[in-house]
Write a protein that holds these residues in place. Structure first.
Motif, PDB file in Angstrom:
ATOM      1  N   ARG A 264       0.839  -1.213   0.000  1.00 59.79           N
ATOM      2  CA  ARG A 264       0.000   0.000   0.000  1.00 59.79           C
ATOM      3  C   ARG A 264       0.867   1.252   0.000  1.00 59.79           C
ATOM      4  O   ARG A 264       0.618   2.201  -0.760  1.00 59.79           O
ATOM      5  CB  ARG A 264      -0.911  -0.022   1.225  1.00 59.79           C
ATOM      6  N   SER A 265       1.900   1.284   0.837  1.00 63.32           N
ATOM      7  CA  SER A 265       2.782   2.448   0.922  1.00 63.32           C
ATOM      8  C   SER A 265       3.507   2.696  -0.394  1.00 63.32           C
ATOM      9  O   SER A 265       3.679   3.847  -0.815  1.00 63.32           O
ATOM     10  CB  SER A 265       3.807   2.258   2.051  1.00 63.32           C
ATOM     11  N   ALA A 266       3.927   1.609  -1.057  1.00 57.45           N
ATOM     12  CA  ALA A 266       4.622   1.752  -2.333  1.00 57.45           C
ATOM     13  C   ALA A 266       3.711   2.363  -3.387  1.00 57.45           C
ATOM     14  O   ALA A 266       4.132   3.219  -4.185  1.00 57.45           O
ATOM     15  CB  ALA A 266       5.147   0.397  -2.801  1.00 57.45           C
ATOM     16  N   VAL A 267       2.459   1.947  -3.413  1.00 58.26           N
ATOM     17  CA  VAL A 267       1.513   2.509  -4.384  1.00 58.26           C
ATOM     18  C   VAL A 267       1.213   3.963  -4.047  1.00 58.26           C
ATOM     19  O   VAL A 267       1.152   4.817  -4.946  1.00 58.26           O
ATOM     20  CB  VAL A 267       0.218   1.672  -4.424  1.00 58.26           C
ATOM     21  N   LEU A 268       1.044   4.263  -2.782  1.00 56.87           N
ATOM     22  CA  LEU A 268       0.833   5.666  -2.383  1.00 56.87           C
ATOM     23  C   LEU A 268       2.012   6.541  -2.814  1.00 56.87           C
ATOM     24  O   LEU A 268       1.836   7.710  -3.165  1.00 56.87           O
ATOM     25  CB  LEU A 268       0.652   5.759  -0.865  1.00 56.87           C
ATOM     26  N   GLY A 269       3.209   5.959  -2.811  1.00 52.58           N
ATOM     27  CA  GLY A 269       4.395   6.703  -3.221  1.00 52.58           C
ATOM     28  C   GLY A 269       4.581   6.788  -4.726  1.00 52.58           C
ATOM     29  O   GLY A 269       5.538   7.414  -5.201  1.00 52.58           O
ATOM     30  N   GLY A 270       3.690   6.140  -5.485  1.00 52.82           N
ATOM     31  CA  GLY A 270       3.763   6.214  -6.935  1.00 52.82           C
ATOM     32  C   GLY A 270       4.744   5.246  -7.573  1.00 52.82           C
ATOM     33  O   GLY A 270       5.169   5.455  -8.713  1.00 52.82           O
ATOM     34  N   TYR A 271       5.090   4.143  -6.868  1.00 53.16           N
ATOM     35  CA  TYR A 271       6.098   3.216  -7.371  1.00 53.16           C
ATOM     36  C   TYR A 271       5.521   2.020  -8.115  1.00 53.16           C
ATOM     37  O   TYR A 271       6.250   1.105  -8.482  1.00 53.16           O
ATOM     38  CB  TYR A 271       6.973   2.732  -6.219  1.00 53.16           C
ATOM     39  N   GLY A 272       4.237   2.008  -8.335  1.00 50.45           N
ATOM     40  CA  GLY A 272       3.622   0.913  -9.062  1.00 50.45           C
ATOM     41  C   GLY A 272       2.178   0.730  -8.649  1.00 50.45           C
ATOM     42  O   GLY A 272       1.585   1.579  -7.967  1.00 50.45           O
ATOM     43  N   ILE A 273       1.608  -0.379  -9.088  1.00 50.92           N
ATOM     44  CA  ILE A 273       0.238  -0.733  -8.725  1.00 50.92           C
ATOM     45  C   ILE A 273       0.278  -2.099  -8.059  1.00 50.92           C
ATOM     46  O   ILE A 273       1.250  -2.840  -8.211  1.00 50.92           O
ATOM     47  CB  ILE A 273      -0.681  -0.751  -9.962  1.00 50.92           C
ATOM     48  N   THR A 274      -0.761  -2.442  -7.321  1.00 47.19           N
ATOM     49  CA  THR A 274      -0.728  -3.718  -6.603  1.00 47.19           C
ATOM     50  C   THR A 274      -2.115  -4.292  -6.438  1.00 47.19           C
ATOM     51  O   THR A 274      -3.107  -3.562  -6.374  1.00 47.19           O
ATOM     52  CB  THR A 274      -0.079  -3.550  -5.206  1.00 47.19           C
ATOM     53  N   PHE A 275      -2.181  -5.623  -6.386  1.00 46.50           N
ATOM     54  CA  PHE A 275      -3.403  -6.309  -5.986  1.00 46.50           C
ATOM     55  C   PHE A 275      -3.403  -6.399  -4.471  1.00 46.50           C
ATOM     56  O   PHE A 275      -2.407  -6.801  -3.862  1.00 46.50           O
ATOM     57  CB  PHE A 275      -3.471  -7.699  -6.605  1.00 46.50           C
ATOM     58  N   ILE A 276      -4.538  -6.050  -3.871  1.00 45.84           N
ATOM     59  CA  ILE A 276      -4.586  -5.927  -2.417  1.00 45.84           C
ATOM     60  C   ILE A 276      -6.019  -6.133  -1.935  1.00 45.84           C
ATOM     61  O   ILE A 276      -6.981  -5.968  -2.701  1.00 45.84           O
ATOM     62  CB  ILE A 276      -4.059  -4.533  -1.996  1.00 45.84           C
ATOM     63  N   SER A 277      -6.177  -6.475  -0.684  1.00 43.72           N
ATOM     64  CA  SER A 277      -7.502  -6.600  -0.094  1.00 43.72           C
ATOM     65  C   SER A 277      -8.204  -5.246  -0.106  1.00 43.72           C
ATOM     66  O   SER A 277      -7.618  -4.225   0.253  1.00 43.72           O
ATOM     67  CB  SER A 277      -7.380  -7.110   1.341  1.00 43.72           C
ATOM     68  N   ARG A 278      -9.472  -5.245  -0.534  1.00 48.12           N
ATOM     69  CA  ARG A 278     -10.219  -3.976  -0.563  1.00 48.12           C
ATOM     70  C   ARG A 278     -10.270  -3.333   0.815  1.00 48.12           C
ATOM     71  O   ARG A 278     -10.150  -2.117   0.952  1.00 48.12           O
ATOM     72  CB  ARG A 278     -11.639  -4.212  -1.077  1.00 48.12           C
ATOM     73  N   SER A 279     -10.427  -4.148   1.850  1.00 45.84           N
ATOM     74  CA  SER A 279     -10.538  -3.605   3.203  1.00 45.84           C
ATOM     75  C   SER A 279      -9.272  -2.876   3.628  1.00 45.84           C
ATOM     76  O   SER A 279      -9.316  -2.002   4.489  1.00 45.84           O
ATOM     77  CB  SER A 279     -10.852  -4.724   4.203  1.00 45.84           C
TER      78      SER A 279
END
Length: 297
Positions: free
Chosen positions: A231-246
């Protein structure tokens, strides 16, 4: 039959090691060895094969292990019934483990609500990857586990607990934000992946395999251990990720992250409850399971 000997025997079978069994039981290794020798002498059969690098049960040992689990469970149930009032205020300690998905979002809230309702219960939550939590329940270090994937493991049983949707999280200004994209578009985008052993990763691997795609077909740039790390990496703009919606609902509501859908993929997972096979659960554990099922229905 001496249940202390049976407990020592079961611990050695489950840990495949005299030293680790001794550590689990809080005794010395010679004490465990003595218990096993005494049990073998009494029964007149060899229960453990000590010739390899790992200690393995013989055929007689496997039969005894199954019966010993039932006997120890009956003993534990009897002690629980004698030591606890059937009615009255719930007390005791509940030690529960959860994988990083449910353990970082849903379960802490439910546990806090449960403890608030039962203030005399002390709650302890361990958060780790799915495999470690399953192993800790098998070794009876944790009474219950809540995990995002079912793993083959001796000494535990799984049952459905609640469903969790897995989504593709992207930065808020990303070109995929709030869109439905193709698999070809997904292949060309840097992806942050959770470590092997994570429940979400297994769900995505299974979904991709069903449509003829492998993880190595994607542009996986980094592998990070926890959902919070991804989550932190995506917030930082370093990529996209599959993650739990919750795990990202608050970010989506705040507008810092967005969700994209991928054509052909509908990833979701059954969050599973893990119990130790043959173990008699405490009143606190029974009460928590009932509370959580009602809360998460």
């Amino acid at each position: 039959m001496d249940t202390r000997q049976l407990a020592a025997f079961c611990a050695v079978v489950e840990r495949a090691s005299f030293s680790q069994a001794a550590e689990q039981l809080g005794v010395t290794q010679p004490a465990v060895s003595l218990q096993i020798r005494s049990l073998e002498k009494r029964l007149g059969v060899q229960l453990l094969d000590r010739s390899g690098r790992r200690v393995e049960p013989t055929e007689a040992g496997r039969r005894l292990y199954r019966g010993a689990l039932r006997l120890l469970a009956q003993e534990e149930q009897l002690l629980a019934e004698l030591g606890e009032e059937v009615e009255g205020e719930l007390t005791g300690r509940l030690e529960l483990g959860a994988s990083t998905g449910p353990g970082g979002t849903v379960i802490p809230v439910v546990l806090c609500e449960f403890q608030e309702r039962h203030p005399q219960v002390h709650v302890a939550l361990t958060v780790s990857d799915t495999q470690r939590i399953v192993e800790q329940v098998a070794r009876r270090e944790l009474e219950l586990g809540v995990v995002g994937a079912v793993r083959r493991q001796r000494g535990v049983v799984f049952e459905p607990f609640f469903r969790d949707e897995v989504v593709l999280a992207v930065p808020r200004a990303h070109r995929f934000a709030r869109r439905t994209i193709t698999l070809d578009e997904l292949r060309g985008e840097p992806i942050v992946l959770m470590q092997e052993g994570a429940g979400v990763r297994q769900v995505i691997e299974d979904e991709l395999r069903a449509v003829g795609v492998r993880l190595r077909d994607l542009d996986v740039r980094v592998e990070l251990g926890l959902q919070e790390s991804a989550r932190s990496a995506v917030l930082g703009g370093y990529g996209i990720t599959f993650i739990s919606r919750s795990a990202i609902e608050a970010d989506v509501a705040a507008g810092t992250l967005a969700i994209a859908e991928v054509q052909g993929l509908e990833p979701s997972r059954e969050i599973a409850l893990v119990r130790s096979a043959g173990r008699a659960e405490s009143r606190a554990a029974h009460a928590f399971i009932d509370f959580a099922r009602e809360r998460l229905a």
